[in-house]
Design a protein around this motif. Structure first.
Motif, PDB file in Angstrom:
ATOM      1  N   UNK A 143      -0.783  -1.602  -9.378  1.00 56.00           N
ATOM      2  CA  UNK A 143      -1.924  -1.365  -8.496  1.00 56.00           C
ATOM      3  C   UNK A 143      -1.522  -1.461  -7.025  1.00 56.00           C
ATOM      4  N   UNK A 144      -0.640  -2.398  -6.724  1.00 53.16           N
ATOM      5  CA  UNK A 144      -0.242  -2.615  -5.324  1.00 53.16           C
ATOM      6  C   UNK A 144       0.760  -1.563  -4.827  1.00 53.16           C
ATOM      7  N   UNK A 145       1.778  -1.255  -5.666  1.00 54.18           N
ATOM      8  CA  UNK A 145       2.863  -0.403  -5.188  1.00 54.18           C
ATOM      9  C   UNK A 145       2.760   1.066  -5.602  1.00 54.18           C
ATOM     10  N   UNK A 146       2.085   1.374  -6.700  1.00 48.96           N
ATOM     11  CA  UNK A 146       2.051   2.754  -7.194  1.00 48.96           C
ATOM     12  C   UNK A 146       0.714   3.436  -6.911  1.00 48.96           C
ATOM     13  N   UNK A 147      -0.383   2.713  -7.081  1.00 52.07           N
ATOM     14  CA  UNK A 147      -1.710   3.307  -6.897  1.00 52.07           C
ATOM     15  C   UNK A 147      -1.879   4.006  -5.550  1.00 52.07           C
ATOM     16  N   UNK A 148      -1.403   3.446  -4.438  1.00 49.92           N
ATOM     17  CA  UNK A 148      -1.582   4.156  -3.160  1.00 49.92           C
ATOM     18  C   UNK A 148      -1.009   5.588  -3.171  1.00 49.92           C
ATOM     19  N   UNK A 149       0.047   5.825  -3.932  1.00 49.03           N
ATOM     20  CA  UNK A 149       0.641   7.164  -3.997  1.00 49.03           C
ATOM     21  C   UNK A 149      -0.135   8.100  -4.922  1.00 49.03           C
ATOM     22  N   UNK A 150      -1.040   7.538  -5.723  1.00 49.31           N
ATOM     23  CA  UNK A 150      -1.808   8.346  -6.674  1.00 49.31           C
ATOM     24  C   UNK A 150      -3.256   8.572  -6.234  1.00 49.31           C
ATOM     25  N   UNK A 151      -3.639   8.075  -5.070  1.00 49.84           N
ATOM     26  CA  UNK A 151      -5.036   8.141  -4.625  1.00 49.84           C
ATOM     27  C   UNK A 151      -5.563   9.572  -4.513  1.00 49.84           C
ATOM     28  N   UNK A 152      -4.691  10.522  -4.255  1.00 51.68           N
ATOM     29  CA  UNK A 152      -5.156  11.906  -4.097  1.00 51.68           C
ATOM     30  C   UNK A 152      -5.500  12.558  -5.438  1.00 51.68           C
ATOM     31  N   UNK A 153      -5.083  11.939  -6.548  1.00 50.49           N
ATOM     32  CA  UNK A 153      -5.371  12.496  -7.876  1.00 50.49           C
ATOM     33  C   UNK A 153      -6.786  12.148  -8.315  1.00 50.49           C
ATOM     34  N   UNK A 154      -7.388  13.000  -9.163  1.00 49.27           N
ATOM     35  CA  UNK A 154      -8.689  12.639  -9.739  1.00 49.27           C
ATOM     36  C   UNK A 154      -8.560  11.380 -10.608  1.00 49.27           C
ATOM     37  N   UNK A 155      -9.711  10.770 -10.886  1.00 50.25           N
ATOM     38  CA  UNK A 155      -9.755   9.490 -11.598  1.00 50.25           C
ATOM     39  C   UNK A 155      -8.986   9.510 -12.927  1.00 50.25           C
ATOM     40  N   UNK A 156      -9.262  10.456 -13.814  1.00 55.83           N
ATOM     41  CA  UNK A 156      -8.633  10.448 -15.144  1.00 55.83           C
ATOM     42  C   UNK A 156      -7.120  10.636 -15.093  1.00 55.83           C
ATOM     43  N   UNK A 157      -6.575  11.608 -14.359  1.00 57.11           N
ATOM     44  CA  UNK A 157      -5.104  11.694 -14.292  1.00 57.11           C
ATOM     45  C   UNK A 157      -4.473  10.452 -13.659  1.00 57.11           C
ATOM     46  N   UNK A 158      -5.125   9.916 -12.614  1.00 57.84           N
ATOM     47  CA  UNK A 158      -4.613   8.701 -11.960  1.00 57.84           C
ATOM     48  C   UNK A 158      -4.589   7.539 -12.954  1.00 57.84           C
ATOM     49  N   UNK A 159      -5.649   7.373 -13.732  1.00 59.28           N
ATOM     50  CA  UNK A 159      -5.734   6.308 -14.729  1.00 59.28           C
ATOM     51  C   UNK A 159      -4.723   6.530 -15.844  1.00 59.28           C
ATOM     52  N   UNK A 160      -4.558   7.770 -16.264  1.00 62.31           N
ATOM     53  CA  UNK A 160      -3.589   8.076 -17.325  1.00 62.31           C
ATOM     54  C   UNK A 160      -2.166   7.726 -16.896  1.00 62.31           C
ATOM     55  N   UNK A 161      -1.812   8.062 -15.682  1.00 62.91           N
ATOM     56  CA  UNK A 161      -0.462   7.755 -15.183  1.00 62.91           C
ATOM     57  C   UNK A 161      -0.262   6.245 -15.078  1.00 62.91           C
ATOM     58  N   UNK A 162      -1.236   5.551 -14.495  1.00 64.49           N
ATOM     59  CA  UNK A 162      -1.115   4.094 -14.358  1.00 64.49           C
ATOM     60  C   UNK A 162      -1.000   3.405 -15.713  1.00 64.49           C
ATOM     61  N   UNK A 163      -1.879   3.760 -16.653  1.00 66.05           N
ATOM     62  CA  UNK A 163      -1.825   3.090 -17.956  1.00 66.05           C
ATOM     63  C   UNK A 163      -0.548   3.428 -18.703  1.00 66.05           C
ATOM     64  N   UNK A 164      -0.046   4.652 -18.581  1.00 66.04           N
ATOM     65  CA  UNK A 164       1.223   5.011 -19.232  1.00 66.04           C
ATOM     66  C   UNK A 164       2.367   4.177 -18.663  1.00 66.04           C
TER      67      UNK A 164
END
Length: 192
Positions: A143-164
């Protein structure tokens, strides 16, 4: 009856196989001796990590043989070995039927020993505590180091990448090390 203690928790790629089988009445000692002989032969196999013989809780019950190999390919190498075929042929003379097998890897094998009598399972509260100890820092990191780079993605793809990323990190990095480090806490009955 412990024959050889396996490593505490599976490492990446490690496979655990459990065989369940009954000895013929009156031939239990012969069966146990053949299992110990098989463990000796396994030691020469590539990728062999350890094995354990768990006797039945009551007379006439099933034995469980738990073996650990570094990879599925290493286990298949043992399965194809002439020494295995020979020992299994001799076991038929003291066992009631062919063994039932179950293989575990990945998430199933986080909490070793994988399949044992109910009295030897780690308490659920301890498994939950160890899981939280792994999940909290892992999720916090992503959440701290990766999420900021994924903020431009829609919710579901962003969540899918984080959970994977979290599942892969937990499965192959965090939990194998954490369960090994906290083996005594998870399985206090296994302490020497």
């Amino acid at each position: 009856m412990e024959a050889k203690t396996a490593s505490a928790a599976p490492t990446p790629g490690q496979v655990t196989r459990i065989a369940r089988r009954r000895a013929q009445p009156g031939k239990e000692a012969g069966y146990e001796a053949l299992v110990r002989e098989m463990f000796q032969q396994m030691r020469a196999s590539r990728g062999f990590l350890g094995a354990e013989l768990l006797p039945p809780h009551e007379a006439g019950g099933e034995y469980q043989v738990v073996v650990n190999f570094a990879s599925e390919a290493d286990l298949q190498g043992w399965d194809a070995c002439p020494a295995r075929a020979s020992i299994h042929q001799r076991m038929r003379e003291v066992a009631e039927a062919e063994p039932e097998y179950r293989s575990l890897s990945g998430l199933e094998a986080w909490f070793a020993p994988a399949v044992v009598p109910a009295s030897m399972h780690p308490p659920r509260v301890r498994m939950a505590a160890v899981t939280w100890l792994g999940i909290f820092p892992t999720v916090s990191f992503f959440l701290w180091f990766v999420l900021p780079y994924l903020q431009s993605l829609p919710f579901l793809p962003r969540t899918a990448i984080l959970t994977a990323l979290i599942v892969m990190t937990m499965t192959w990095v965090v939990m194998p090390r954490l369960t090994k480090l906290l083996r005594g806490f998870l399985n206090p009955h296994l302490k020497k």
